[in-house]
Design an enzyme around this catalytic site. Structure first.
Site, PDB file in Angstrom:
ATOM      1  N   GLY A  36       0.821  -1.216   0.000  1.00  0.00           N
ATOM      2  CA  GLY A  36       0.000   0.000   0.000  1.00  0.00           C
ATOM      3  C   GLY A  36       0.853   1.263   0.000  1.00  0.00           C
ATOM      4  O   GLY A  36       2.084   1.197   0.058  1.00  0.00           O
ATOM      5  N   ALA A  71      -6.262  -6.669   4.116  1.00  0.00           N
ATOM      6  CA  ALA A  71      -4.810  -6.853   4.183  1.00  0.00           C
ATOM      7  C   ALA A  71      -4.437  -8.276   3.786  1.00  0.00           C
ATOM      8  O   ALA A  71      -4.641  -9.209   4.568  1.00  0.00           O
ATOM      9  CB  ALA A  71      -4.331  -6.558   5.599  1.00  0.00           C
ATOM     10  N   TYR A 138      -3.220 -18.771  -3.612  1.00  0.00           N
ATOM     11  CA  TYR A 138      -3.978 -17.565  -3.255  1.00  0.00           C
ATOM     12  C   TYR A 138      -5.438 -17.923  -2.967  1.00  0.00           C
ATOM     13  O   TYR A 138      -5.983 -17.602  -1.910  1.00  0.00           O
ATOM     14  CB  TYR A 138      -3.872 -16.538  -4.393  1.00  0.00           C
ATOM     15  CG  TYR A 138      -4.808 -15.370  -4.235  1.00  0.00           C
ATOM     16  CD1 TYR A 138      -4.723 -14.541  -3.116  1.00  0.00           C
ATOM     17  CD2 TYR A 138      -5.782 -15.104  -5.195  1.00  0.00           C
ATOM     18  CE1 TYR A 138      -5.605 -13.469  -2.966  1.00  0.00           C
ATOM     19  CE2 TYR A 138      -6.652 -14.042  -5.056  1.00  0.00           C
ATOM     20  CZ  TYR A 138      -6.558 -13.235  -3.939  1.00  0.00           C
ATOM     21  OH  TYR A 138      -7.431 -12.187  -3.792  1.00  0.00           O
ATOM     22  N   LYS A 142      -7.656 -17.910   0.709  1.00  0.00           N
ATOM     23  CA  LYS A 142      -8.886 -17.129   0.904  1.00  0.00           C
ATOM     24  C   LYS A 142     -10.047 -18.053   1.280  1.00  0.00           C
ATOM     25  O   LYS A 142     -10.905 -17.691   2.084  1.00  0.00           O
ATOM     26  CB  LYS A 142      -9.213 -16.335  -0.367  1.00  0.00           C
ATOM     27  CG  LYS A 142      -8.255 -15.168  -0.613  1.00  0.00           C
ATOM     28  CD  LYS A 142      -8.585 -13.984   0.290  1.00  0.00           C
ATOM     29  CE  LYS A 142      -7.690 -12.795   0.040  1.00  0.00           C
ATOM     30  NZ  LYS A 142      -8.086 -11.602   0.785  1.00  0.00           N
ATOM     31  N   ASN A 167     -13.397  -9.567 -11.288  1.00  0.00           N
ATOM     32  CA  ASN A 167     -12.247  -8.772 -11.743  1.00  0.00           C
ATOM     33  C   ASN A 167     -12.482  -7.283 -11.506  1.00  0.00           C
ATOM     34  O   ASN A 167     -13.219  -6.641 -12.257  1.00  0.00           O
ATOM     35  CB  ASN A 167     -11.973  -9.065 -13.219  1.00  0.00           C
ATOM     36  CG  ASN A 167     -11.350 -10.427 -13.401  1.00  0.00           C
ATOM     37  OD1 ASN A 167     -11.952 -11.450 -13.065  1.00  0.00           O
ATOM     38  ND2 ASN A 167     -10.133 -10.464 -13.901  1.00  0.00           N
ATOM     39  N   HIS A 184      -2.423  -7.293 -13.874  1.00  0.00           N
ATOM     40  CA  HIS A 184      -3.804  -7.261 -14.344  1.00  0.00           C
ATOM     41  C   HIS A 184      -3.928  -6.677 -15.750  1.00  0.00           C
ATOM     42  O   HIS A 184      -3.184  -5.785 -16.146  1.00  0.00           O
ATOM     43  CB  HIS A 184      -4.682  -6.483 -13.362  1.00  0.00           C
ATOM     44  CG  HIS A 184      -4.847  -7.198 -12.059  1.00  0.00           C
ATOM     45  ND1 HIS A 184      -4.529  -6.631 -10.855  1.00  0.00           N
ATOM     46  CD2 HIS A 184      -5.269  -8.450 -11.782  1.00  0.00           C
ATOM     47  CE1 HIS A 184      -4.761  -7.508  -9.892  1.00  0.00           C
ATOM     48  NE2 HIS A 184      -5.208  -8.618 -10.429  1.00  0.00           N
TER      49      HIS A 184
HETATM   50  N1  UFG Z   1      -4.216 -11.167 -19.432  1.00  0.00           N
HETATM   51  C1  UFG Z   1      -3.485 -11.117 -20.593  1.00  0.00           C
HETATM   52  N2  UFG Z   1      -2.337 -10.376 -20.579  1.00  0.00           N
HETATM   53  C2  UFG Z   1      -1.887  -9.704 -19.478  1.00  0.00           C
HETATM   54  C3  UFG Z   1      -2.656  -9.768 -18.292  1.00  0.00           C
HETATM   55  C4  UFG Z   1      -3.825 -10.509 -18.299  1.00  0.00           C
HETATM   56  O1  UFG Z   1      -3.843 -11.723 -21.613  1.00  0.00           O
HETATM   57  O2  UFG Z   1      -0.817  -9.082 -19.544  1.00  0.00           O
HETATM   58  C5  UFG Z   1      -5.449 -11.955 -19.423  1.00  0.00           C
HETATM   59  C6  UFG Z   1      -5.404 -13.104 -18.432  1.00  0.00           C
HETATM   60  O3  UFG Z   1      -4.769 -14.226 -18.989  1.00  0.00           O
HETATM   61  C7  UFG Z   1      -6.883 -13.310 -18.122  1.00  0.00           C
HETATM   62  C8  UFG Z   1      -7.473 -11.907 -18.260  1.00  0.00           C
HETATM   63  O4  UFG Z   1      -6.522 -11.146 -19.004  1.00  0.00           O
HETATM   64  O5  UFG Z   1      -7.446 -14.128 -19.091  1.00  0.00           O
HETATM   65  C9  UFG Z   1      -7.679 -11.225 -16.929  1.00  0.00           C
HETATM   66  O6  UFG Z   1      -6.456 -11.317 -16.198  1.00  0.00           O
HETATM   67  P1  UFG Z   1      -6.156 -10.453 -14.886  1.00  0.00           P
HETATM   68  O7  UFG Z   1      -4.743 -10.757 -14.484  1.00  0.00           O
HETATM   69  O8  UFG Z   1      -6.526  -9.043 -15.107  1.00  0.00           O
HETATM   70  O9  UFG Z   1      -7.175 -11.028 -13.825  1.00  0.00           O
HETATM   71  P2  UFG Z   1      -7.393 -12.540 -13.343  1.00  0.00           P
HETATM   72  O10 UFG Z   1      -8.672 -12.982 -13.967  1.00  0.00           O
HETATM   73  O11 UFG Z   1      -6.218 -13.397 -13.547  1.00  0.00           O
HETATM   74  O12 UFG Z   1      -7.484 -12.323 -11.756  1.00  0.00           O
HETATM   75  C10 UFG Z   1      -8.641 -12.035 -11.114  1.00  0.00           C
HETATM   76  C11 UFG Z   1      -8.302 -11.351  -9.799  1.00  0.00           C
HETATM   77  C12 UFG Z   1      -7.562 -12.279  -8.904  1.00  0.00           C
HETATM   78  C13 UFG Z   1      -8.350 -13.559  -8.758  1.00  0.00           C
HETATM   79  C14 UFG Z   1      -8.654 -14.155 -10.108  1.00  0.00           C
HETATM   80  C15 UFG Z   1      -9.507 -15.369 -10.004  1.00  0.00           C
HETATM   81  O13 UFG Z   1      -7.509 -10.210 -10.040  1.00  0.00           O
HETATM   82  O14 UFG Z   1      -7.396 -11.698  -7.636  1.00  0.00           O
HETATM   83  O15 UFG Z   1      -9.350 -13.224 -10.891  1.00  0.00           O
HETATM   84  O16 UFG Z   1      -9.184 -16.255 -11.043  1.00  0.00           O
HETATM   85  F1  UFG Z   1      -7.628 -14.452  -8.058  1.00  0.00           F
END
Ligand code: UFG
Length: 323
Positions: A36, A71, A138, A142, A167, A184
């Site tokens: 943070g 946190a 992770y 949780k 998301n 992300h």
């Molecule tokens: N993606 C890409 N390129 C990148 C980043 C992401 O193609 O550089 C894709 C990922 O593969 C995924 C989608 O974009 O298909 C979304 O990815 P994010 O990393 O933005 O988010 P996630 O779905 O992986 O993660 C979210 C939450 C996590 C949680 C997860 C549950 O942020 O905290 O969903 O699966 F754990």
């Protein structure tokens, strides 16, 4: 209410803190500033820059009405590589917090849970009754905390609400995403759009979806924050309510990229790379329970999330330091 926000200097915690202050609550933030930012703490809010293990001291004799607990360590990939940190911080940390709350008679808890508890679901949309089969540490930590909270409610009469985020995106009330390590999609894509990165790497385009890229349910951080305010009012002694928070609409990676190009008016350079380990194909929430139990209704769409994240970048100078 008098509220302790654990992790209130992070992305979601700082937006929720601002909304709570706006709603007239008295807020104290407990944050060790490991991820943070002290300057995310709004004026008039006291920052206790300490570990969650210090919750006992902070809650002692202070008359808090509730704790909101953000946190945690939250990087999926890191959790697979370094599980010990995740079990210690997320599970042991929450255990210490729950013990301190019981000792000092804090009656309510709102906990940040995640869609990662479900793993690769057999069916979408995902309800809270969908079997939990996390595919990474992770999500496992949780889920363990959610189970710990259920037991705590029965044993001590704690009233708790776990909110399972899908998301989260966007920015609000002067706060937004400022992660030193960014994984992300939307912030990385905005980096590529603005030239802070060469390009976005799409993590595979051979998934079993209409355009070959994974589908996610994006929810605006301000809609999410509003759910926390509602959860404080909904927590009932001795009960643990678990609610998914998502918009109920799925967008593929390519659809998000199109929205980003349309909102920013700029091209988004991208390349296709291999699949990312642990990524599920489709995650879309049913938020019916949040609607019925909390009275929650999300207001903002994907384009608004992108527009707000894009506008926030201009106010967050350190974003330019990460490549
Ligand atoms: N993606 C890409 N390129 C990148 C980043 C992401 O193609 O550089 C894709 C990922 O593969 C995924 C989608 O974009 O298909 C979304 O990815 P994010 O990393 O933005 O988010 P996630 O779905 O992986 O993660 C979210 C939450 C996590 C949680 C997860 C549950 O942020 O905290 O969903 O699966 F754990």
């Amino acid at each position: 209410m008098k509220l302790l926000v654990a992790g209130g200097a992070g992305y979601i915690g700082s937006v929720v803190t601002r909304l709570l202050v706006q709603e007239g609550h008295e807020v104290v933030i407990l944050d060790d500033l490991s991820t943070g930012h002290a300057d995310s703490v709004p004026e008039g809010v006291r920052l206790e820059s300490a570990s969650i293990a210090d919750a006992d001291r902070i809650l002692d004799g202070a008359g808090f009405d509730a704790v909101l607990h953000f946190a945690a360590k939250s990087l999926v990939g890191e959790s697979v590589e370094r599980p010990s940190i995740y079990w210690h911080t997320n599970v042991v940390g929450t255990r210490l917090l729950l013990d301190a709350m019981a000792r000092h008679g804090v009656p309510r808890l709102v906990f940040s849970s995640t869609a990662a508890v479900y793993g690769e679901p057999d069916q979408v949309p995902i309800t809270e009754d969908t079997p939990c089969r996390p595919t990474n540490t992770y999500g496992a930590t949780k889920l363990a905390v959610d189970m710990m909270i259920s037991g705590e409610c029965i044993a001590t009469g704690l009233g708790a609400v776990s909110l399972r985020y899908f998301n989260v995106a966007g920015a609000a009330l002067g706060a937004g995403e400022r992660h030193a390590i960014e994984t992300h999609l939307i912030p990385i894509a905005l980096d590529a759009t603005s030239g802070l990165r060469d390009k976005l790497t799409i993590h595979g385009d051979d998934w079993p979806t209409p355009d070959g890229t994974p589908i996610r349910d994006y929810v605006h951080v301000l809609d999410l924050a509003r759910a926390h305010v509602l959860a404080l009012g909904a927590a009932q002694p001795g009960e643990h309510l678990i609610c998914n928070l998502g918009n109920g609409n799925g967008f593929s990676v390519r659809e998000v990229m199109t929205a980003i190009e349309e909102v920013t008016g700029l091209p988004l350079p991208a390349t296709v790379g291999p699949r990312r380990a642990g990524d599920p194909t489709v995650l879309v929430a049913s938020a019916d329970r949040a609607r019925s139990k909390l009275g929650w209704a999300p207001e903002f769409d994907l384009r608004r999330m992108v527009a707000d994240a894009w506008a926030f970048r201009g106010t967050a100078p350190e974003i330019g330091d990460r490549r």
